[in-house]
Design a protein around this motif. Structure first.
Motif, PDB file in Angstrom:
ATOM      1  N   HIS A  68       0.722  -0.750  -0.212  1.00 17.88           N
ATOM      2  CA  HIS A  68      -0.315  -0.284  -0.244  1.00 17.88           C
ATOM      3  C   HIS A  68       1.111   1.630  -0.051  1.00 17.88           C
ATOM      4  O   HIS A  68       0.631   2.172  -0.782  1.00 17.88           O
ATOM      5  CB  HIS A  68      -1.220   0.234   1.082  1.00 17.88           C
ATOM      6  CG  HIS A  68      -1.998   0.708   0.892  1.00 17.88           C
ATOM      7  ND1 HIS A  68      -2.157   1.987   1.767  1.00 17.88           N
ATOM      8  CD2 HIS A  68      -3.103   0.649   0.368  1.00 17.88           C
ATOM      9  CE1 HIS A  68      -3.047   2.725   1.324  1.00 17.88           C
ATOM     10  NE2 HIS A  68      -3.589   2.690   1.268  1.00 17.88           N
ATOM     11  N   SER A  72       0.951   4.018  -3.038  1.00 17.05           N
ATOM     12  CA  SER A  72       0.468   5.260  -2.313  1.00 17.05           C
ATOM     13  C   SER A  72       1.685   6.405  -2.740  1.00 17.05           C
ATOM     14  O   SER A  72       1.392   6.894  -3.957  1.00 17.05           O
ATOM     15  CB  SER A  72       0.183   5.517  -1.151  1.00 17.05           C
ATOM     16  OG  SER A  72      -1.017   4.200  -0.697  1.00 17.05           O
ATOM     17  N   LYS A 178      -1.293   8.450   6.015  1.00 19.88           N
ATOM     18  CA  LYS A 178      -2.056   7.307   6.793  1.00 19.88           C
ATOM     19  C   LYS A 178      -2.234   5.655   6.484  1.00 19.88           C
ATOM     20  O   LYS A 178      -2.689   4.805   5.962  1.00 19.88           O
ATOM     21  CB  LYS A 178      -3.236   8.123   7.307  1.00 19.88           C
ATOM     22  CG  LYS A 178      -2.513   9.811   7.663  1.00 19.88           C
ATOM     23  CD  LYS A 178      -2.581  10.081   9.123  1.00 19.88           C
ATOM     24  CE  LYS A 178      -2.713  10.984   9.473  1.00 19.88           C
ATOM     25  NZ  LYS A 178      -1.847  11.829   9.282  1.00 19.88           N
ATOM     26  N   SER A 180      -3.940   3.019   7.084  1.00 19.33           N
ATOM     27  CA  SER A 180      -5.349   2.753   7.434  1.00 19.33           C
ATOM     28  C   SER A 180      -5.764   2.249   8.138  1.00 19.33           C
ATOM     29  O   SER A 180      -6.761   2.911   9.231  1.00 19.33           O
ATOM     30  CB  SER A 180      -5.743   1.598   6.645  1.00 19.33           C
ATOM     31  OG  SER A 180      -5.600  -0.087   6.727  1.00 19.33           O
ATOM     32  N   ASP A 181      -5.333   1.723   9.286  1.00 15.10           N
ATOM     33  CA  ASP A 181      -5.781   1.161  10.871  1.00 15.10           C
ATOM     34  C   ASP A 181      -4.647   2.203  12.047  1.00 15.10           C
ATOM     35  O   ASP A 181      -5.430   2.177  13.528  1.00 15.10           O
ATOM     36  CB  ASP A 181      -5.701   0.185  11.580  1.00 15.10           C
ATOM     37  CG  ASP A 181      -4.561  -0.236  11.904  1.00 15.10           C
ATOM     38  OD1 ASP A 181      -3.406   0.068  11.915  1.00 15.10           O
ATOM     39  OD2 ASP A 181      -4.621  -1.970  12.362  1.00 15.10           O
ATOM     40  N   ASN A 182      -4.607   3.597  11.586  1.00 14.37           N
ATOM     41  CA  ASN A 182      -4.129   4.440  13.054  1.00 14.37           C
ATOM     42  C   ASN A 182      -3.150   4.109  13.782  1.00 14.37           C
ATOM     43  O   ASN A 182      -2.905   4.572  14.789  1.00 14.37           O
ATOM     44  CB  ASN A 182      -4.787   5.017  13.617  1.00 14.37           C
ATOM     45  CG  ASN A 182      -5.761   6.509  12.091  1.00 14.37           C
ATOM     46  OD1 ASN A 182      -4.463   6.502  11.643  1.00 14.37           O
ATOM     47  ND2 ASN A 182      -6.714   6.424  11.827  1.00 14.37           N
TER      48      ASN A 182
END
Length: 479
Positions: A68, A72, A178, A180-182
């Motif tokens: 990812h 990105s 960011k 995804s799950d922070n």
DNA sequence: TTTCATGTATAGACTGT
DNA sequence: AACAGTCTATACATGAA
């Protein structure tokens, strides 16, 4: 009692071999004589090789995050008008994870971003580096956005500008990116003067110390295969008797790359400071993935070979040595192991020599080969025969002598660094393998998944010990 | 041995010049 | 219309469990 606890955790663990196991230097191949590997040591080597595998859960977790990030970043570069040249970036996965020889954990990734130059390139070997480092320039002036990386002459491509600009853009990207799950976040590491990579680390939110993953992003200039490889590499790697002449032609007919890495040493002149290092990462990856003397190698269970396992074990030993002798072996790196591995494969070409069953013998052979290189002070780069990776001052004489002795010690004393810590005291509960992080604190960076399984194992071990004690007490009372 | 997930290579579709 | 570059679907290879 001890063995019961051990067995509860790892029934496949062989008994600890008696130490020392005699290996002597009688053979002409330094450090290797087939008959001298005891069955216990052989079992231990096999066992250790098993332990180096990456776990599927870890891989899945890491691959999702890294892919990812990579996709990105690429999208960001393609859309970025600040540095239009970077819009041309293409991804080339490289390094040990993608070569399937990563050990312990899926925690380090290498991603090359390759860039096509607007015209033919000119390259000039930087003296005293035997064809490893180059000054790289365009053949003619250009209007391409690559202009912003050129020196005053309008032709020479500046490695320092290139890598600095890469840093800038990656930092800009990371500011808004960011996970995804922070629960974790990516940070850009500090720039290192001799490194061609922008290194990203994944950190847990609220626990800045623990690095969960690290990704090296390495920009690279692509040299079109039409131009051929630089003179120092022109002959191609010595794979005629191993992979065959046809395969070799196919290798040489591919592109090669320059990465913005300046040569080692201080007091460099202005040209050397802008130097690039040649890279064959993609070819190395190809060779390692199709490594057989015959096409059938590793196709079926019957033709499975142990080549990659040997490389993994060697990498493990090198990491262990560097951990144990941090200062003395600072110059040593896994690439030395990989190079010795490639040379060994090219001279020991026949698939049958690398049959799966032969793993212990093959590994000891490989270890002996590295020791031989260290002893002679000669380890030619696999693609650039004149570049000696053990040459001074990059690899100091002292370090070379130290390495020779350290490898000899490993070989003659039954590979203590690959073994568990010394025999456990009688009431030790954990299996030696689970305590390995104590011995090599940084070798295994535990992922969340692993923490859970360690706790489970510990719990099971305690339960078994308690149960056995109870049974013993009960028997004693009954008597 | 099988099953599964990840990574890679390839062809053909799509897009813009 | 021709072409190159990019995207996408697919099959295949690999290795872990």
């Amino acid at each position: 009692m001890n063995s019961t606890a051990q067995d509860a955790e790892d029934s496949s663990a062989p008994a600890i071999p008696a130490i020392p196991l005699a290996f002597t230097d009688q053979n002409d191949t330094p450090g290797f004589q087939e008959g001298l590997i005891s069955p216990e040591l052989a079992q231990w080597i096999r066992f250790r090789a098993e332990k180096l595998k990456l776990r599927l859960d870890d891989r899945k977790w890491a691959a999702e995050l890294v892919n990812h990030l990579r996709d990105s970043l690429l999208e960001f570069l393609k859309k970025s008008d600040d540095q239009p040249y970077f819009q041309l970036a293409r991804v080339l996965n490289s390094g040990s994870y993608y070569e399937m020889v990563k050990i312990h954990n899926a925690n380090e990734f290498d991603i090359m971003l390759t860039f096509p130059p607007p015209s033919r390139l000119n390259w000039t070997e930087l003296g005293q580096y035997q064809g490893l480092f180059y000054q790289v320039s365009l053949c003619r002036p250009t209007h391409s956005p690559i202009r912003s990386f050129l020196l005053e002459d309008g032709l020479t491509i500046s490695a320092s500008k290139f890598i600095s600009e890469m840093y800038l853009l990656v930092r800009r990207f990371i500011r808004t990116y960011k996970v995804s799950d922070n629960s974790c976040h990516w940070v850009v590491n500090r720039k290192r003067v001799n490194s061609p990579a922008v290194t990203l680390s994944l950190l847990e939110v609220g626990n800045g110390k623990q690095e969960l993953l690290s990704v090296d992003v390495v920009p690279a200039l692509e040299v079109s295969s039409k131009q051929g490889w630089p003179q120092a590499a022109r002959a191609g790697p010595d794979v005629d008797h191993w992979l065959g002449k046809k395969a070799k032609r196919a290798l040489i007919s591919q592109n090669c790359f320059f990465v913005p890495k300046r040569p080692p040493g201080r007091n460099l002149d202005d040209i050397a400071k802008e130097g690039w290092r040649i890279s064959f990462s993609h070819i190395e990856k190809q060779i390692i993935s199709s490594h057989g003397n015959k096409k059938t190698c590793c196709e079926s269970a019957a033709t499975k070979c142990c080549r990659k396992q040997c490389l993994k074990l060697l990498k493990c030993l090198i990491e262990g040595l560097k951990q144990r002798y941090t200062k003395e072996l600072d110059a040593l790196c896994s690439y030395h192991g990989k190079t010795a591995f490639l040379h060994t494969l090219s001279t020991r070409a026949e698939d049958s020599l690398w049959a799966r069953r032969q793993l212990p013998v093959c590994f000891m052979h490989l270890l002996g080969a590295l020791e031989g290189h260290a002893r002679s002070g000669l380890l030619p780069h696999f693609f650039i025969p004149n570049a000696n990776l053990f040459a001074q001052p990059t690899f100091p004489r002292k370090a070379l002598v130290f390495l020779t002795n350290a490898l000899e010690e490993q070989r003659t004393h039954g590979l203590p660094l690959l073994m568990p810590p010394a025999p456990a005291p009688p009431m030790e509960i954990c299996s030696p393998y689970e305590t390995q992080p104590l011995q090599y604190p940084d070798l295994q960076k535990t992922s969340p998944v692993e923490n859970v399984s360690n706790k489970m194992l510990f719990f099971v071990a305690v339960a078994v010990v308690v149960f056995v004690c109870l049974v013993a007490c009960w028997k004693h009372m009954a008597n």
